[in-house]
Design a protein around this motif. Structure first.
Motif, PDB file in Angstrom:
ATOM      1  N   GLN A   1      13.785 -28.726  22.577  1.00 42.29           N
ATOM      2  CA  GLN A   1      13.035 -28.040  21.533  1.00 42.29           C
ATOM      3  C   GLN A   1      13.092 -26.523  21.711  1.00 42.29           C
ATOM      4  OE1 GLN A   1       9.103 -29.716  21.236  1.00 42.29           O
ATOM      5  NE2 GLN A   1       9.870 -31.738  20.628  1.00 42.29           N
ATOM      6  N   GLU A   2      13.281 -26.080  22.949  1.00 42.55           N
ATOM      7  CA  GLU A   2      13.528 -24.664  23.227  1.00 42.55           C
ATOM      8  C   GLU A   2      14.839 -24.573  24.011  1.00 42.55           C
ATOM      9  OE1 GLU A   2      10.496 -22.096  24.596  1.00 42.55           O
ATOM     10  OE2 GLU A   2       8.899 -23.060  23.420  1.00 42.55           O
ATOM     11  N   PRO A   3      15.960 -24.706  23.327  1.00 43.61           N
ATOM     12  CA  PRO A   3      17.248 -24.807  24.020  1.00 43.61           C
ATOM     13  C   PRO A   3      17.588 -23.593  24.869  1.00 43.61           C
ATOM     14  CG  PRO A   3      17.555 -24.519  21.644  1.00 43.61           C
ATOM     15  CD  PRO A   3      16.110 -24.811  21.858  1.00 43.61           C
ATOM     16  N   GLY A   4      17.017 -22.430  24.563  1.00 43.71           N
ATOM     17  CA  GLY A   4      17.307 -21.249  25.369  1.00 43.71           C
ATOM     18  C   GLY A   4      16.879 -21.402  26.816  1.00 43.71           C
ATOM     19  N   ILE A   5      15.848 -22.201  27.069  1.00 47.30           N
ATOM     20  CA  ILE A   5      15.395 -22.437  28.444  1.00 47.30           C
ATOM     21  C   ILE A   5      16.471 -23.177  29.226  1.00 47.30           C
ATOM     22  CG2 ILE A   5      13.735 -23.719  29.845  1.00 47.30           C
ATOM     23  CD1 ILE A   5      11.629 -23.028  27.756  1.00 47.30           C
ATOM     24  N   ALA A   6      17.060 -24.196  28.616  1.00 45.26           N
ATOM     25  CA  ALA A   6      18.144 -24.927  29.281  1.00 45.26           C
ATOM     26  C   ALA A   6      19.356 -24.030  29.464  1.00 45.26           C
ATOM     27  CB  ALA A   6      18.513 -26.163  28.460  1.00 45.26           C
ATOM     28  N   ARG A   7      19.692 -23.242  28.454  1.00 39.69           N
ATOM     29  CA  ARG A   7      20.848 -22.353  28.568  1.00 39.69           C
ATOM     30  C   ARG A   7      20.631 -21.312  29.647  1.00 39.69           C
ATOM     31  NH1 ARG A   7      21.052 -23.078  22.709  1.00 39.69           N
ATOM     32  NH2 ARG A   7      19.917 -21.132  22.357  1.00 39.69           N
ATOM     33  N   GLY A   8      19.364 -20.937  29.876  1.00 39.20           N
ATOM     34  CA  GLY A   8      19.058 -19.988  30.941  1.00 39.20           C
ATOM     35  C   GLY A   8      19.339 -20.526  32.333  1.00 39.20           C
ATOM     36  N   MET A   9      19.506 -21.854  32.461  1.00 36.83           N
ATOM     37  CA  MET A   9      19.873 -22.477  33.731  1.00 36.83           C
ATOM     38  C   MET A   9      21.364 -22.814  33.761  1.00 36.83           C
ATOM     39  SD  MET A   9      17.028 -22.367  35.291  1.00 36.83           S
ATOM     40  CE  MET A   9      17.457 -23.240  36.782  1.00 36.83           C
ATOM     41  N   GLY A  10      22.121 -22.324  32.779  1.00 38.83           N
ATOM     42  CA  GLY A  10      23.559 -22.574  32.745  1.00 38.83           C
ATOM     43  C   GLY A  10      23.942 -23.889  32.114  1.00 38.83           C
ATOM     44  N   LEU A  11      23.011 -24.513  31.375  1.00 35.99           N
ATOM     45  CA  LEU A  11      23.270 -25.808  30.773  1.00 35.99           C
ATOM     46  C   LEU A  11      23.667 -25.644  29.308  1.00 35.99           C
ATOM     47  CD1 LEU A  11      20.116 -27.620  32.214  1.00 35.99           C
ATOM     48  CD2 LEU A  11      22.348 -27.308  33.303  1.00 35.99           C
ATOM     49  N   LYS A  12      24.434 -26.592  28.807  1.00 33.40           N
ATOM     50  CA  LYS A  12      24.798 -26.608  27.395  1.00 33.40           C
ATOM     51  C   LYS A  12      23.745 -27.395  26.627  1.00 33.40           C
ATOM     52  CE  LYS A  12      29.814 -26.434  28.244  1.00 33.40           C
ATOM     53  NZ  LYS A  12      30.086 -25.191  27.495  1.00 33.40           N
ATOM     54  N   THR A  13      23.603 -27.126  25.348  1.00 34.89           N
ATOM     55  CA  THR A  13      22.635 -27.864  24.540  1.00 34.89           C
ATOM     56  C   THR A  13      23.290 -28.389  23.269  1.00 34.89           C
ATOM     57  OG1 THR A  13      21.919 -25.803  23.467  1.00 34.89           O
ATOM     58  CG2 THR A  13      20.667 -26.528  25.390  1.00 34.89           C
ATOM     59  N   ARG A  14      22.879 -29.588  22.872  1.00 37.21           N
ATOM     60  CA  ARG A  14      23.287 -30.201  21.619  1.00 37.21           C
ATOM     61  C   ARG A  14      22.093 -30.979  21.063  1.00 37.21           C
ATOM     62  NH1 ARG A  14      26.830 -27.215  22.554  1.00 37.21           N
ATOM     63  NH2 ARG A  14      29.085 -27.464  22.212  1.00 37.21           N
ATOM     64  N   ALA A  15      22.120 -31.231  19.769  1.00 40.59           N
ATOM     65  CA  ALA A  15      20.999 -31.918  19.123  1.00 40.59           C
ATOM     66  C   ALA A  15      20.979 -33.409  19.427  1.00 40.59           C
ATOM     67  CB  ALA A  15      21.046 -31.692  17.614  1.00 40.59           C
ATOM     68  N   THR A  16      22.157 -34.025  19.576  1.00 37.04           N
ATOM     69  CA  THR A  16      22.233 -35.477  19.755  1.00 37.04           C
ATOM     70  C   THR A  16      23.196 -35.831  20.874  1.00 37.04           C
ATOM     71  OG1 THR A  16      24.090 -35.810  18.229  1.00 37.04           O
ATOM     72  CG2 THR A  16      21.854 -35.777  17.275  1.00 37.04           C
ATOM     73  N   PHE A  17      23.060 -37.055  21.369  1.00 35.54           N
ATOM     74  CA  PHE A  17      23.999 -37.569  22.362  1.00 35.54           C
ATOM     75  C   PHE A  17      25.412 -37.590  21.794  1.00 35.54           C
ATOM     76  CE2 PHE A  17      20.133 -39.539  24.205  1.00 35.54           C
ATOM     77  CZ  PHE A  17      20.309 -39.220  25.543  1.00 35.54           C
ATOM     78  N   GLU A  18      25.525 -37.986  20.535  1.00 31.69           N
ATOM     79  CA  GLU A  18      26.840 -38.132  19.931  1.00 31.69           C
ATOM     80  C   GLU A  18      27.568 -36.778  19.855  1.00 31.69           C
ATOM     81  OE1 GLU A  18      24.297 -41.511  18.945  1.00 31.69           O
ATOM     82  OE2 GLU A  18      24.016 -39.349  18.699  1.00 31.69           O
ATOM     83  N   GLU A  19      26.824 -35.727  19.493  1.00 30.70           N
ATOM     84  CA  GLU A  19      27.424 -34.395  19.428  1.00 30.70           C
ATOM     85  C   GLU A  19      27.859 -33.927  20.818  1.00 30.70           C
ATOM     86  OE1 GLU A  19      24.954 -31.536  17.434  1.00 30.70           O
ATOM     87  OE2 GLU A  19      24.441 -32.955  15.841  1.00 30.70           O
ATOM     88  N   ALA A  20      27.030 -34.189  21.815  1.00 31.84           N
ATOM     89  CA  ALA A  20      27.367 -33.782  23.183  1.00 31.84           C
ATOM     90  C   ALA A  20      28.608 -34.516  23.676  1.00 31.84           C
ATOM     91  CB  ALA A  20      26.182 -34.045  24.106  1.00 31.84           C
ATOM     92  N   LEU A  21      28.692 -35.830  23.422  1.00 28.05           N
ATOM     93  CA  LEU A  21      29.842 -36.607  23.868  1.00 28.05           C
ATOM     94  C   LEU A  21      31.118 -36.145  23.166  1.00 28.05           C
ATOM     95  CD1 LEU A  21      31.023 -38.889  25.537  1.00 28.05           C
ATOM     96  CD2 LEU A  21      30.360 -40.484  23.716  1.00 28.05           C
TER      97      LEU A  21
END
Length: 483
Positions: A427-447
């Motif tokens: 819900q706040e993807p910038g927090i995850a990106r701040g740890m070097g992680l990628k973000t996507r809305a769904t599992f399918e998009e990430a895969l």
């Protein structure tokens, strides 16, 4: 195939390719070793207590006038159900002490929370059960370990390898010290219970720093970490040093537990001799030789509230520790370029009351020429000695500030061992990106993104629903010996 994964306080569904995906759930896909039937639990626990390994029974160690401390794990693991090991073992140990002539007034129950928050009154009652709670609470005979209460700590100098050892003075001064523990695998190597119990539960942050700094957390063999890791060796050294200085052995009563905290086996006695017996059984549950191929993608989900408590699945520092734990556990069956896809609500909830320092650590990680998580080590002393953070640990239900640094170090294992990590549904993807992680809305998009960039169109996918809701195993190759 449709698979549901944990997400916040609910679930998130993923559509994964049937022909590429294998699903593993601890204790279900491959059964745990058989647990002791409820009808035999009391008998088997009592037999273990009456026939300890490597030391005399409690009836020979204690008598009228003896002071006894009973050390009990906090609420993090072990369960609070009516037949939980802590409830049964404590009741039977108290019976034996009373039979030996020990008076109730000479018994002190100590929760071995170490750097964890002190055990609340509600948690004490959940863990102990109503009868024992009411027997001891009103007379102030239930306490939590406080590593910053120097009036009730004793400095035992250093182990032969130079590791500082400070321990709880109530335990040091007592005539008999009993530890009730659980034999469960920890991601970094080794098992809980035994000497790990005292080396982390009734000691000081400087003692814990001997095995929770980057050199130890990230050293050779960090992933996968086995039962005789450098860390577990230090647990043994610290525990044995305590016994040498006290002039007495801990009387341990440990249960090997299955994936939902049922007792598989109970062993009591001298930790040095009892641990190998417990570990032999625990190995049969922990090391699961199941995989027939290496996996290129691991998929799982984080609830908001698990293991260390509410907020772990949203707090970025704790999220990194949890991601790393899955890599350490399953390193033997994942490919060198493995990708992680994990659902997390990641909504900015740091739980500042429980972790009052982690928001500041996270902000510092974004600045000051800090590039990888171990670069934060230079701030260890600054946070670990912060008087306000320490006050909150002692009096406001917070983790000790040093605890966060062991989490930071462990989190780097995910960075070291994954080609990419996707957080799904933040819900706040910038927090995850701040740890070097990628973000996507769904599992399918990430895969889909992972297949384009890292693992190709036909990756082997390992789906791990309930990864944080059942006690973990270490997956191994089916045809291999001990990995």
């Amino acid at each position: 195939m449709k698979v549901d994964f944990e997400y916040g306080t609910g679930m998130m569904s993923a559509e994964l390719p049937d022909h590429l995906t294998d699903v593993f759930i601890p204790g279900i896909t491959v059964s745990d070793p058989a647990c002791i039937s409820r009808n035999h639990l009391v008998k088997r626990t009592r037999e273990s207590i009456l026939h300890p390994v490597g030391m005399p029974a409690l009836s020979q160690l204690a008598g009228r006038g003896s002071s006894v401390t009973i050390i009990i794990p906090d609420i993090i693991i072990g369960g609070c159900h009516p037949t939980s090991h802590r409830k049964l073992a404590l009741k039977l140990i108290l019976e034996e002490l009373y039979k030996a002539g020990v008076e109730k007034k000479d018994i002190l129950l100590i929760f071995s929370n170490g750097l964890h928050p002190k055990t609340s009154k509600k948690e004490m009652q959940q863990i102990l059960g109503d009868e024992i709670f009411h027997e001891f609470y009103g007379s102030h005979q239930i306490i939590s370990h406080d590593c910053e209460d120097y009036e009730h700590m004793v400095d035992l100098g250093c182990t032969e390898h130079g590791d500082r050892v400070l321990m709880n003075k109530y335990v040091y001064d007592s005539d008999v010290a009993v530890m009730i523990g659980h034999t469960l695998g920890i991601p970094y190597g080794g098992y809980t219970g035994g000497y790990k119990h005292c080396a982390t539960g009734i000691t000081h942050w400087r003692s814990i720093a001997a095995h929770r700094i980057p050199d130890e957390m990230l050293g050779r063999g960090a992933a996968p970490a086995m039962e005789k890791s450098s860390m577990s060796t230090k647990f043994d050294e610290i525990g044995m040093h305590m016994e040498k200085c006290m002039g007495k052995k801990f009387f341990c009563c440990d249960a090997v537990l299955d994936s939902i905290y049922r007792q598989i086996e109970i062993n009591s006695g001298y930790a040095k001799e009892m641990q190998p017996v417990s570990w032999h059984t625990a190995d049969r549950r922990m090391y699961v030789h199941w995989a027939e191929k290496k996996y290129d993608v691991m998929v799982f989900g984080m609830p908001q509230d698990f293991y260390y408590g509410d907020g772990m699945g949203t707090n970025p520092i704790q999220m990194m520790q949890a991601l790393s734990a899955q890599i350490i556990l399953h390193k033997s069956v994942i490919s060198d370029n493995c990708v992680i896809i994990c659902s997390s609500i990641c909504n900015g909830y740091f739980h500042d009351q429980r972790w009052p320092y982690l928001r500041e650590i996270y902000e510092m990680f974004q600045h000051d020429y800090v590039n990888i998580l171990p670069d934060m080590e230079k701030y260890e002393e600054y946070f670990a000695t912060n008087e306000e953070h320490i006050r909150k640990y002692r009096f406001a239900g917070a983790f000790h500030p040093f605890h966060g640094f062991s989490m930071m170090s462990c989190g780097h294992i995910a960075e070291m061992n994954a080609s990419a990590i996707y957080i799904v549904g933040a819900q706040e993807p910038g927090i995850a990106r701040g740890m070097g992680l990628k973000t996507r809305a769904t599992f399918e998009e990430a895969l889909e993104d992972a297949m384009k960039k890292y693992v190709g169109r036909k990756p082997n996918i390992l789906a791990l629903p309930l990864a944080f809701k059942r006690e973990a195993v270490r997956l191994c190759m089916k045809e291999a010996g001990r990995d």
